[in-house]
Design a protein around this motif. Structure first.
Motif, mmCIF file in Angstrom:
data_model
loop_
_atom_site.group_PDB
_atom_site.id
_atom_site.type_symbol
_atom_site.label_atom_id
_atom_site.label_comp_id
_atom_site.label_asym_id
_atom_site.label_seq_id
_atom_site.Cartn_x
_atom_site.Cartn_y
_atom_site.Cartn_z
ATOM 1 N N GLU A 65 0.816 -1.209 0.000
ATOM 2 C CA GLU A 65 0.000 0.000 0.000
ATOM 3 C C GLU A 65 0.855 1.266 0.000
ATOM 4 O O GLU A 65 0.403 2.312 -0.448
ATOM 5 N N THR A 67 3.800 1.749 -1.699
ATOM 6 C CA THR A 67 4.339 2.043 -3.041
ATOM 7 C C THR A 67 3.287 1.902 -4.138
ATOM 8 O O THR A 67 3.607 2.096 -5.311
ATOM 9 N N PHE A 68 2.053 1.556 -3.758
ATOM 10 C CA PHE A 68 0.962 1.369 -4.721
ATOM 11 C C PHE A 68 1.322 0.317 -5.769
ATOM 12 O O PHE A 68 1.184 0.530 -6.969
ATOM 13 N N GLU A 69 1.790 -0.823 -5.265
ATOM 14 C CA GLU A 69 2.167 -1.939 -6.130
ATOM 15 C C GLU A 69 1.525 -3.221 -5.626
ATOM 16 O O GLU A 69 1.207 -3.346 -4.443
ATOM 17 N N PHE A 82 3.204 -5.145 -10.445
ATOM 18 C CA PHE A 82 2.298 -4.284 -11.191
ATOM 19 C C PHE A 82 1.950 -3.064 -10.342
ATOM 20 O O PHE A 82 1.947 -3.148 -9.107
ATOM 21 N N SER A 83 1.588 -1.988 -10.992
ATOM 22 C CA SER A 83 0.994 -0.864 -10.286
ATOM 23 C C SER A 83 -0.348 -1.333 -9.735
ATOM 24 O O SER A 83 -1.080 -2.080 -10.400
ATOM 25 N N SER A 84 -0.687 -0.908 -8.534
ATOM 26 C CA SER A 84 -1.987 -1.287 -7.981
ATOM 27 C C SER A 84 -3.088 -0.322 -8.411
ATOM 28 O O SER A 84 -4.248 -0.520 -8.074
ATOM 29 N N ASP A 85 -2.726 0.688 -9.170
ATOM 30 C CA ASP A 85 -3.705 1.649 -9.671
ATOM 31 C C ASP A 85 -4.432 1.063 -10.879
ATOM 32 O O ASP A 85 -3.808 0.645 -11.851
ATOM 33 N N CYS A 109 -10.783 -2.398 -7.384
ATOM 34 C CA CYS A 109 -10.967 -1.074 -7.953
ATOM 35 C C CYS A 109 -12.449 -0.912 -8.238
ATOM 36 O O CYS A 109 -13.100 -1.838 -8.705
#
Length: 113
Positions: A65, A67-69, A82-85, A109
């Motif tokens: 959470e 690094t948003f990965e 991967f990007s978590s976005d 998401c």
């Protein structure tokens, strides 16, 4: 110049989160890596914002959470970050009652059906 991250680099970087996820010692993960006993036969499915989709057999996912990965660790097909976005991640396993596949949300998401 090659800036590619090796599997060992990735394990060292993710060792604290892996230790928590696997209930193993962080130093052991850094020194010895993952073993077949770390994988329970579940699959990981990922659905991306643009409709793309992927599935990894014999895998688990860990979310960072900070690094948003999200990292997917597979028993046979390597480790992937991967990007978590813009992605939803699901753990898929055979139902104990033989009713099909049970999906557990790991990361959701709001745009994904």
């Amino acid at each position: 110049m090659n800036n590619a991250m090796t599997p060992n680099d990735l394990l060292r970087r993710w060792a604290p989160l892996l230790a928590h996820h696997l209930q193993r010692d962080e130093a052991s993960i850094r020194d010895n890596g993952l073993s077949s006993s770390d994988f329970d036969g579940a699959a990981i499915e990922m659905k991306f914002e643009d409709g793309s989709y992927c599935r990894f057999q014999y895998a688990f996912a860990v979310v960072n959470e900070t690094t948003f990965e999200v990292a997917v660790f597979t028993e046979h097909c390597g480790y992937h970050v991967f990007s978590s976005d813009g992605v939803s991640v699901y753990r898929c396993e055979e139902s104990a009652s033989n009713a099909g596949i049970e999906k557990t949300v790991i990361l959701a998401c709001e745009w994904v059906d």
